[in-house]
Design an enzyme around this catalytic site. Structure first.
Site, mmCIF file in Angstrom:
data_model
loop_
_atom_site.group_PDB
_atom_site.id
_atom_site.type_symbol
_atom_site.label_atom_id
_atom_site.label_comp_id
_atom_site.label_asym_id
_atom_site.label_seq_id
_atom_site.Cartn_x
_atom_site.Cartn_y
_atom_site.Cartn_z
ATOM 1 N N LYS A 64 0.898 -1.224 -0.068
ATOM 2 C CA LYS A 64 -0.068 -0.143 -0.120
ATOM 3 C C LYS A 64 0.908 1.341 0.013
ATOM 4 C CE LYS A 64 -4.447 1.451 1.646
ATOM 5 N NZ LYS A 64 -4.762 1.913 0.135
ATOM 6 N N GLY A 69 6.604 0.578 5.446
ATOM 7 C CA GLY A 69 7.613 -0.419 4.869
ATOM 8 C C GLY A 69 7.421 -0.464 3.132
ATOM 9 N N CYS A 70 6.437 0.436 2.689
ATOM 10 C CA CYS A 70 6.201 0.363 1.255
ATOM 11 C C CYS A 70 6.925 1.718 1.041
ATOM 12 C CB CYS A 70 4.746 0.541 0.799
ATOM 13 S SG CYS A 70 3.929 -1.266 1.114
ATOM 14 N N THR A 71 7.044 2.760 1.919
ATOM 15 C CA THR A 71 7.359 4.059 1.662
ATOM 16 C C THR A 71 8.869 3.828 1.693
ATOM 17 O OG1 THR A 71 5.633 5.250 2.248
ATOM 18 C CG2 THR A 71 7.795 6.307 2.424
ATOM 19 N N ALA A 74 10.115 1.932 -1.630
ATOM 20 C CA ALA A 74 9.981 2.986 -2.825
ATOM 21 C C ALA A 74 11.076 3.969 -2.597
ATOM 22 C CB ALA A 74 8.650 3.674 -2.761
#
Length: 176
Positions: A64, A69-71, A74
């Site tokens: 998401k 973690g996704c930030t 990325a």
């Protein structure tokens, strides 16, 4: 009225089998990368197969936009983009988020690569990346070689593992 338990069991089993058949197994090293097309953050159609023979593709699925973690993942790819481009690697991220969410995510964190909006999960299902029973991807990365075959798969929750494994595999490709 008597219920035929065998017929009920048979029907239930066939429903479960057909539901399971819609989700592909995760491709393995040596497999041809499943072909697809998707819409990026700007509504443009992206077909990774168009990059075959031209670029190595680092296709990564993540849960998401705007989550911790996704930030981190990325931004990690963003910060490594110079090295990835030198190594002829194209990064493409995929999640269930909308193109608008991706556009905001890219703007907030100055991301410098493509994000695909897989709102219906078709791409996730091709790659076995959907979290079972949810409209969300697990964190999994596929490195696709110039020949269109899977060179490496990283299936781990920790973004650092993805960075380190991909870096090592890309370095090995350069030597080989």
């Amino acid at each position: 009225m008597k219920t035929n338990w065998f017929a009920t069991l048979l029907i239930a089993g066939s429903i479960l089998f057909s539901a399971a058949a819609t989700f592909a197994a995760m491709p393995k090293v040596g497999d041809a990368a499943p072909s697809f097309e998707g819409q990026d953050q700007d509504g443009k159609t992206v077909k990774p197969a168009d990059l075959a023979g031209k670029k190595i593709v680092l296709l990564y699925f993540y849960p998401k936009d705007f989550t911790g973690g996704c930030t981190k993942e990325a931004c990690g790819f963003r910060d490594r983009m110079g090295d990835l481009q030198k190594d002829n690697v194209e990064v493409i991220g995929v999640s269930f988020d909308s193109a608008d969410s991706h556009k905001q995510f890219i703007a907030k964190y100055n991301l410098n690569f493509t994000l695909l909006a897989d709102t219906d999960g078709k791409i996730a299902d091709l790659y076995g990346a959907r979290i079972e029973g949810k409209s969300m991807d697990k964190r999994v990365s596929f490195l696709i070689g110039l020949d269109g075959k899977i060179v490496h798969v990283t299936d781990a929750g920790n973004p650092d593992i993805h960075f380190n494994e991909m870096k090592d595999v890309i370095a090995g490709l350069k030597k080989g």
